[in-house]
Design a protein around this motif. Structure first.
Motif, PDB file in Angstrom:
ATOM      1  N   LYS A 214     122.107  57.056  -3.622  1.00 40.73           N
ATOM      2  CA  LYS A 214     120.847  57.740  -3.913  1.00 40.73           C
ATOM      3  C   LYS A 214     119.792  57.532  -2.831  1.00 40.73           C
ATOM      4  O   LYS A 214     118.970  58.390  -2.579  1.00 40.73           O
ATOM      5  CB  LYS A 214     120.286  57.253  -5.250  1.00 40.73           C
ATOM      6  CG  LYS A 214     120.896  57.954  -6.435  1.00 40.73           C
ATOM      7  CD  LYS A 214     120.137  57.738  -7.712  1.00 40.73           C
ATOM      8  CE  LYS A 214     120.071  56.325  -8.166  1.00 40.73           C
ATOM      9  NZ  LYS A 214     119.835  56.171  -9.607  1.00 40.73           N
ATOM     10  N   ASN A 215     119.854  56.346  -2.181  1.00 34.98           N
ATOM     11  CA  ASN A 215     118.828  56.051  -1.184  1.00 34.98           C
ATOM     12  C   ASN A 215     119.215  56.414   0.246  1.00 34.98           C
ATOM     13  O   ASN A 215     118.467  56.122   1.172  1.00 34.98           O
ATOM     14  CB  ASN A 215     118.446  54.561  -1.243  1.00 34.98           C
ATOM     15  CG  ASN A 215     117.826  54.229  -2.569  1.00 34.98           C
ATOM     16  OD1 ASN A 215     117.145  55.067  -3.164  1.00 34.98           O
ATOM     17  ND2 ASN A 215     118.084  53.022  -3.062  1.00 34.98           N
TER      18      ASN A 215
ATOM     19  N   GLU B 275     118.230  61.606  -4.877  1.00 32.76           N
ATOM     20  CA  GLU B 275     118.089  61.385  -6.320  1.00 32.76           C
ATOM     21  C   GLU B 275     117.445  62.582  -7.018  1.00 32.76           C
ATOM     22  O   GLU B 275     117.813  62.948  -8.134  1.00 32.76           O
ATOM     23  CB  GLU B 275     117.256  60.125  -6.560  1.00 32.76           C
ATOM     24  CG  GLU B 275     117.147  59.779  -8.017  1.00 32.76           C
ATOM     25  CD  GLU B 275     116.626  58.370  -8.250  1.00 32.76           C
ATOM     26  OE1 GLU B 275     116.126  57.756  -7.295  1.00 32.76           O
ATOM     27  OE2 GLU B 275     116.730  57.922  -9.394  1.00 32.76           O
ATOM     28  N   GLU B 276     116.458  63.190  -6.356  1.00 32.04           N
ATOM     29  CA  GLU B 276     115.743  64.316  -6.974  1.00 32.04           C
ATOM     30  C   GLU B 276     116.543  65.618  -6.895  1.00 32.04           C
ATOM     31  O   GLU B 276     116.334  66.534  -7.689  1.00 32.04           O
ATOM     32  CB  GLU B 276     114.381  64.502  -6.292  1.00 32.04           C
ATOM     33  CG  GLU B 276     113.410  63.381  -6.643  1.00 32.04           C
ATOM     34  CD  GLU B 276     112.244  63.279  -5.670  1.00 32.04           C
ATOM     35  OE1 GLU B 276     112.000  64.228  -4.912  1.00 32.04           O
ATOM     36  OE2 GLU B 276     111.593  62.212  -5.663  1.00 32.04           O
TER      37      GLU B 276
ATOM     38  N   GLU C 170     119.705  58.599   3.593  1.00 27.49           N
ATOM     39  CA  GLU C 170     118.782  59.571   4.169  1.00 27.49           C
ATOM     40  C   GLU C 170     119.292  60.988   3.912  1.00 27.49           C
ATOM     41  O   GLU C 170     120.504  61.244   3.928  1.00 27.49           O
ATOM     42  CB  GLU C 170     118.669  59.328   5.673  1.00 27.49           C
ATOM     43  CG  GLU C 170     118.112  57.954   5.949  1.00 27.49           C
ATOM     44  CD  GLU C 170     117.309  57.894   7.213  1.00 27.49           C
ATOM     45  OE1 GLU C 170     117.242  58.919   7.919  1.00 27.49           O
ATOM     46  OE2 GLU C 170     116.763  56.828   7.493  1.00 27.49           O
ATOM     47  N   PHE C 171     118.357  61.894   3.704  1.00 31.11           N
ATOM     48  CA  PHE C 171     118.696  63.291   3.400  1.00 31.11           C
ATOM     49  C   PHE C 171     119.561  63.915   4.503  1.00 31.11           C
ATOM     50  O   PHE C 171     120.467  64.702   4.227  1.00 31.11           O
ATOM     51  CB  PHE C 171     117.389  64.071   3.216  1.00 31.11           C
ATOM     52  CG  PHE C 171     117.598  65.534   3.002  1.00 31.11           C
ATOM     53  CD1 PHE C 171     118.160  66.002   1.821  1.00 31.11           C
ATOM     54  CD2 PHE C 171     117.260  66.452   3.988  1.00 31.11           C
ATOM     55  CE1 PHE C 171     118.379  67.362   1.629  1.00 31.11           C
ATOM     56  CE2 PHE C 171     117.482  67.808   3.798  1.00 31.11           C
ATOM     57  CZ  PHE C 171     118.027  68.259   2.615  1.00 31.11           C
TER      58      PHE C 171
ATOM     59  N   ASP D 115     110.961  63.879   3.268  1.00 30.62           N
ATOM     60  CA  ASP D 115     110.510  63.843   1.874  1.00 30.62           C
ATOM     61  C   ASP D 115     111.607  64.148   0.850  1.00 30.62           C
ATOM     62  O   ASP D 115     111.477  63.797  -0.318  1.00 30.62           O
ATOM     63  CB  ASP D 115     109.364  64.850   1.662  1.00 30.62           C
ATOM     64  CG  ASP D 115     108.167  64.505   2.536  1.00 30.62           C
ATOM     65  OD1 ASP D 115     108.103  63.350   2.990  1.00 30.62           O
ATOM     66  OD2 ASP D 115     107.318  65.387   2.770  1.00 30.62           O
ATOM     67  N   SER D 116     112.665  64.847   1.261  1.00 32.47           N
ATOM     68  CA  SER D 116     113.685  65.241   0.281  1.00 32.47           C
ATOM     69  C   SER D 116     114.537  64.035  -0.108  1.00 32.47           C
ATOM     70  O   SER D 116     115.078  63.350   0.757  1.00 32.47           O
ATOM     71  CB  SER D 116     114.587  66.335   0.860  1.00 32.47           C
ATOM     72  OG  SER D 116     113.799  67.423   1.236  1.00 32.47           O
ATOM     73  N   LYS D 117     114.618  63.805  -1.395  1.00 32.25           N
ATOM     74  CA  LYS D 117     115.354  62.629  -1.898  1.00 32.25           C
ATOM     75  C   LYS D 117     116.631  63.076  -2.611  1.00 32.25           C
ATOM     76  O   LYS D 117     116.587  63.980  -3.458  1.00 32.25           O
ATOM     77  CB  LYS D 117     114.480  61.825  -2.888  1.00 32.25           C
ATOM     78  CG  LYS D 117     113.157  61.361  -2.301  1.00 32.25           C
ATOM     79  CD  LYS D 117     113.328  60.150  -1.385  1.00 32.25           C
ATOM     80  CE  LYS D 117     112.043  59.779  -0.674  1.00 32.25           C
ATOM     81  NZ  LYS D 117     112.080  59.909   0.774  1.00 32.25           N
TER      82      LYS D 117
END
Ligand code: AMP
Length: 149
Positions: A99-100, A15-16, A102-103, A11-13
């Motif tokens: 940004k896309n 970008e955020e 994977e964490f 869930d961790s992005k």
């Protein structure tokens, strides 16, 4: 006993979590090392990104790289600080994230780097992801588990 849930990795992005470009201190290609040192000392940061006027990411400059580039044979050649440009001392071989991505990729890169630059598909700078923001995320997650238990 608390454990890191696998959702945090899904869930961790990036970008955020990242600090956006407009809040990141940087220097520009063509700036003398003297200017970069002022930015680093005044901001208290160890290293900052080097960008061109179009915001394309070229590398990173740090206090250590600056000192290294003005180091002569057993002397510091202080005059060089106003003649050398950041591109002559910066590190071009830096880890980069999109940004896309994977964490988990970001997590791995921040083992050896206190922050990683985020760029778009064309190499334009979008921000940085710091080890601090990842540690904050994990701490928050573990604190939530503690509250719920
Ligand atoms: P921190 O996670 O805040 O300790 O930051 C680690 C490193 O990331 C700093 O030493 C800087 O090199 C870089 N950094 C963090 N925030 C910024 C920012 N707003 N602008 C430029 N560099 C930053």
């Amino acid at each position: 006993m608390y454990s890191v849930k696998k959702e945090i990795f899904i869930d961790s992005k990036i970008e955020e979590l990242m600090i956006p470009a407009d809040k990141v201190a940087h220097v520009q290609v063509g700036n003398p090392l003297e200017h970069a040192l002022l930015v680093l000392v005044k901001s208290g940061y160890t290293a900052v990104p080097v960008l061109d006027p179009f915001f394309k990411l070229h590398g990173l400059i740090s206090k250590t790289l600056i000192l290294d580039s003005i180091l002569g044979n057993e002397t510091i050649e202080i005059d060089k600080i106003s003649t050398l440009k950041v591109e002559e001392a910066m590190n071009k071989d830096i880890p980069r994230l999109k940004k896309n991505d994977e964490f988990i990729k970001a997590l791995g890169l921040t083992i050896n780097h206190p922050f990683v630059c985020v760029e778009d598909e064309s190499g334009f700078f979008e921000g940085i992801l710091t080890r601090r923001s990842i540690l904050k995320l994990f701490t928050r997650n573990l604190n939530q588990q503690e509250k719920m238990s």
